[in-house]
Design a protein around this motif. Structure first.
Motif, PDB file in Angstrom:
ATOM      1  N   LEU A 155       0.811  -1.219   0.000  1.00 52.18           N
ATOM      2  CA  LEU A 155       0.000   0.000   0.000  1.00 52.18           C
ATOM      3  C   LEU A 155       0.850   1.277   0.000  1.00 52.18           C
ATOM      4  O   LEU A 155       0.310   2.386   0.045  1.00 52.18           O
ATOM      5  N   GLY A 156       2.186   1.105  -0.022  1.00 54.23           N
ATOM      6  CA  GLY A 156       3.066   2.274  -0.017  1.00 54.23           C
ATOM      7  C   GLY A 156       3.225   2.902   1.351  1.00 54.23           C
ATOM      8  O   GLY A 156       3.634   4.067   1.462  1.00 54.23           O
ATOM      9  N   LEU A 157       2.932   2.135   2.404  1.00 52.99           N
ATOM     10  CA  LEU A 157       3.075   2.622   3.775  1.00 52.99           C
ATOM     11  C   LEU A 157       4.398   2.128   4.365  1.00 52.99           C
ATOM     12  O   LEU A 157       5.046   1.251   3.802  1.00 52.99           O
ATOM     13  N   ASP A 158       4.769   2.673   5.531  1.00 53.41           N
ATOM     14  CA  ASP A 158       5.901   2.131   6.276  1.00 53.41           C
ATOM     15  C   ASP A 158       5.612   0.666   6.618  1.00 53.41           C
ATOM     16  O   ASP A 158       4.482   0.313   6.982  1.00 53.41           O
ATOM     17  N   GLU A 159       6.620  -0.186   6.509  1.00 52.35           N
ATOM     18  CA  GLU A 159       6.418  -1.630   6.742  1.00 52.35           C
ATOM     19  C   GLU A 159       5.784  -1.906   8.107  1.00 52.35           C
ATOM     20  O   GLU A 159       4.966  -2.827   8.243  1.00 52.35           O
ATOM     21  N   MET A 160       6.138  -1.121   9.111  1.00 52.70           N
ATOM     22  CA  MET A 160       5.652  -1.376  10.479  1.00 52.70           C
ATOM     23  C   MET A 160       4.351  -0.620  10.792  1.00 52.70           C
ATOM     24  O   MET A 160       3.938  -0.551  11.943  1.00 52.70           O
ATOM     25  N   TYR A 161       3.705  -0.059   9.788  1.00 45.45           N
ATOM     26  CA  TYR A 161       2.516   0.788   9.991  1.00 45.45           C
ATOM     27  C   TYR A 161       1.481   0.127  10.903  1.00 45.45           C
ATOM     28  O   TYR A 161       0.951   0.760  11.821  1.00 45.45           O
ATOM     29  N   PHE A 162       1.160  -1.141  10.647  1.00 44.04           N
ATOM     30  CA  PHE A 162       0.085  -1.790  11.415  1.00 44.04           C
ATOM     31  C   PHE A 162       0.517  -2.244  12.805  1.00 44.04           C
ATOM     32  O   PHE A 162      -0.333  -2.513  13.654  1.00 44.04           O
ATOM     33  N   ASP A 163       1.850  -2.358  13.051  1.00 38.29           N
ATOM     34  CA  ASP A 163       2.321  -2.931  14.324  1.00 38.29           C
ATOM     35  C   ASP A 163       1.734  -2.220  15.538  1.00 38.29           C
ATOM     36  O   ASP A 163       1.323  -2.849  16.516  1.00 38.29           O
ATOM     37  N   GLN A 164       1.704  -0.892  15.482  1.00 32.47           N
ATOM     38  CA  GLN A 164       1.234  -0.104  16.631  1.00 32.47           C
ATOM     39  C   GLN A 164      -0.237  -0.370  16.938  1.00 32.47           C
ATOM     40  O   GLN A 164      -0.684  -0.201  18.078  1.00 32.47           O
ATOM     41  N   TYR A 165      -0.994  -0.768  15.933  1.00 29.15           N
ATOM     42  CA  TYR A 165      -2.432  -0.969  16.117  1.00 29.15           C
ATOM     43  C   TYR A 165      -2.793  -2.400  16.490  1.00 29.15           C
ATOM     44  O   TYR A 165      -3.843  -2.636  17.089  1.00 29.15           O
ATOM     45  N   ILE A 166      -1.943  -3.356  16.119  1.00 27.71           N
ATOM     46  CA  ILE A 166      -2.285  -4.757  16.412  1.00 27.71           C
ATOM     47  C   ILE A 166      -1.647  -5.264  17.695  1.00 27.71           C
ATOM     48  O   ILE A 166      -2.098  -6.275  18.242  1.00 27.71           O
ATOM     49  N   HIS A 167      -0.610  -4.567  18.210  1.00 29.26           N
ATOM     50  CA  HIS A 167      -0.047  -4.967  19.509  1.00 29.26           C
ATOM     51  C   HIS A 167      -1.126  -4.770  20.581  1.00 29.26           C
ATOM     52  O   HIS A 167      -1.708  -3.692  20.692  1.00 29.26           O
ATOM     53  N   ASN A 168      -1.425  -5.841  21.307  1.00 29.27           N
ATOM     54  CA  ASN A 168      -2.528  -5.835  22.290  1.00 29.27           C
ATOM     55  C   ASN A 168      -3.889  -5.584  21.628  1.00 29.27           C
ATOM     56  O   ASN A 168      -4.832  -5.128  22.285  1.00 29.27           O
ATOM     57  N   GLY A 169      -3.995  -5.872  20.320  1.00 29.93           N
ATOM     58  CA  GLY A 169      -5.272  -5.677  19.624  1.00 29.93           C
ATOM     59  C   GLY A 169      -6.356  -6.606  20.133  1.00 29.93           C
ATOM     60  O   GLY A 169      -6.090  -7.604  20.817  1.00 29.93           O
ATOM     61  N   ASN A 170      -7.585  -6.297  19.751  1.00 26.86           N
ATOM     62  CA  ASN A 170      -8.761  -7.007  20.276  1.00 26.86           C
ATOM     63  C   ASN A 170      -9.050  -8.283  19.460  1.00 26.86           C
ATOM     64  O   ASN A 170     -10.191  -8.567  19.099  1.00 26.86           O
ATOM     65  N   SER A 171      -7.987  -9.046  19.174  1.00 26.65           N
ATOM     66  CA  SER A 171      -8.105 -10.223  18.308  1.00 26.65           C
ATOM     67  C   SER A 171      -8.748 -11.399  19.036  1.00 26.65           C
ATOM     68  O   SER A 171      -8.683 -11.503  20.263  1.00 26.65           O
ATOM     69  N   ILE A 172      -9.338 -12.293  18.250  1.00 30.72           N
ATOM     70  CA  ILE A 172     -10.104 -13.431  18.773  1.00 30.72           C
ATOM     71  C   ILE A 172      -9.659 -14.712  18.068  1.00 30.72           C
ATOM     72  O   ILE A 172      -9.556 -14.737  16.838  1.00 30.72           O
ATOM     73  N   LEU A 173      -9.421 -15.768  18.844  1.00 33.65           N
ATOM     74  CA  LEU A 173      -9.218 -17.114  18.306  1.00 33.65           C
ATOM     75  C   LEU A 173     -10.487 -17.907  18.586  1.00 33.65           C
ATOM     76  O   LEU A 173     -10.916 -18.005  19.735  1.00 33.65           O
TER      77      LEU A 173
END
Length: 316
Positions: A155-173
């Motif tokens: 997408l032309g973003l910084d490679e680590m762009y999503f890291d800040q948002y997914i660390h401790n994200g509200n993910s579900i298994l």
């Protein structure tokens, strides 16, 4: 396209810039064309997968009253057990033919988020279920992080762009059990046609027929993974954030042929969610004359709430 494209994450983490770019190009094209890939080279090993399926089967084999003791009222099914037929697809009144369990985030170094998320539910009868569930959660989260890094580059973003948002994200298994079908279903299927809410979904257990993906011309195709592959698809949050450049594809789990009604099916998706205050505003790089901004600004938390209302899991 009659089959889901296959990619190998080991290309991305190889240290070879040519192989890394090859992976970025392949997954980016697949997500623009159909929204699904089959992924090799993930961080789950065979022993962990075998142990997880064993523990998941052990849990769903427990007596119903035992399982129901782990159903937590008032949290919209975000943790613990969710009984058969409770969830339905958006716009569909019939409940899906499944029961399932939710493992949530194991928060690190963030008391505010720890207070925001419901606590994980421990199954007293099966201590290994809890331990192996947590280990699987971590390995799928790690796999998802690298997939999102590749997509950031696409997408032309910084490679680590999503890291800040997914660390401790509200993910579900979510380990799912589709029990044997005992009676002719009235308009109900194992999982009705739907799009996922989240950023990306990583699915274990897509071997064999059942999961189907709807191409953009309306045709349904089977999505069948090899034993060493995860099926990974774009969710509505990522589609919205990219102005639908990356496609969130409608998919379903159909009922098996009548001769297989007596069999159970198990699948285990990992829904990668960001933290609630991530802005899903359309990325500027995804807006141009041919693709004007298609979505209103919204946070991930607000969007999740809207969709849980649609699913009947939260009251307005």
């Amino acid at each position: 396209m009659e089959r889901i494209p296959s990619v190998n994450l080991s290309d991305f983490v190889s240290g070879d810039p040519v192989r890394k770019q090859k992976f970025v190009n392949e997954i980016g094209k697949a997500y623009e064309d159909i929204g699904f890939v089959a992924l090799k080279g993930h961080f789950l090993d065979d022993t962990l997968v075998d142990n997880l399926y064993k523990e998941v089967k052990n849990f769903f084999a427990l007596p119903l009253e035992t399982k129901k003791s782990y159903e937590v009222p008032g949290i919209a099914g975000q943790r613990g057990y969710i009984s058969f037929g409770k969830e339905s697809a958006k716009g569909k009144k019939e409940g899906d033919l499944k029961e399932f369990w939710h493992f949530g985030q194991y928060v690190e170094d963030n008391p505010a988020l720890e207070a925001e998320y419901p606590k994980n539910v421990e199954v007293k009868e099966l201590p290994e279920f809890n331990r192996i569930g947590k280990e699987t959660y971590r390995m799928l989260e790690k796999t998802a992080k690298y997939v999102l890094r590749a997509l950031a580059l696409h997408l032309g973003l910084d490679e680590m762009y999503f890291d800040q948002y997914i660390h401790n994200g509200n993910s579900i298994l979510r380990p799912i059990h589709y029990p044997p079908i005992l009676n002719e279903p009235k308009n109900a299927v194992r999982a009705a046609a739907h799009g996922d809410i989240n950023l990306i979904t990583l699915l274990m257990g897509a071997q064999g027929r059942g999961l189907q993906v709807q191409k953009f011309d309306g045709e349904w195709i089977d999505a069948i993974a090899e034993p060493d592959e995860l099926m990974i698809n774009v969710g509505d949050m990522l589609s919205r954030h990219t102005n639908n450049k990356l496609k969130s594809t409608i998919h379903r789990v159909i009922n098996p042929p009548r001769e297989l009604w007596g069999t159970s099916r198990y699948s285990i998706p990992f829904f990668m969610h960001p933290i609630s205050d991530m802005k899903l505003d359309v990325l500027e790089s995804c807006i141009d004359e041919d693709n004007p901004k298609g979505f209103e600004d919204i946070t991930a938390g607000e969007f999740l709430h809207e969709r849980l209302v649609d699913l009947g899991l939260v009251k307005k």
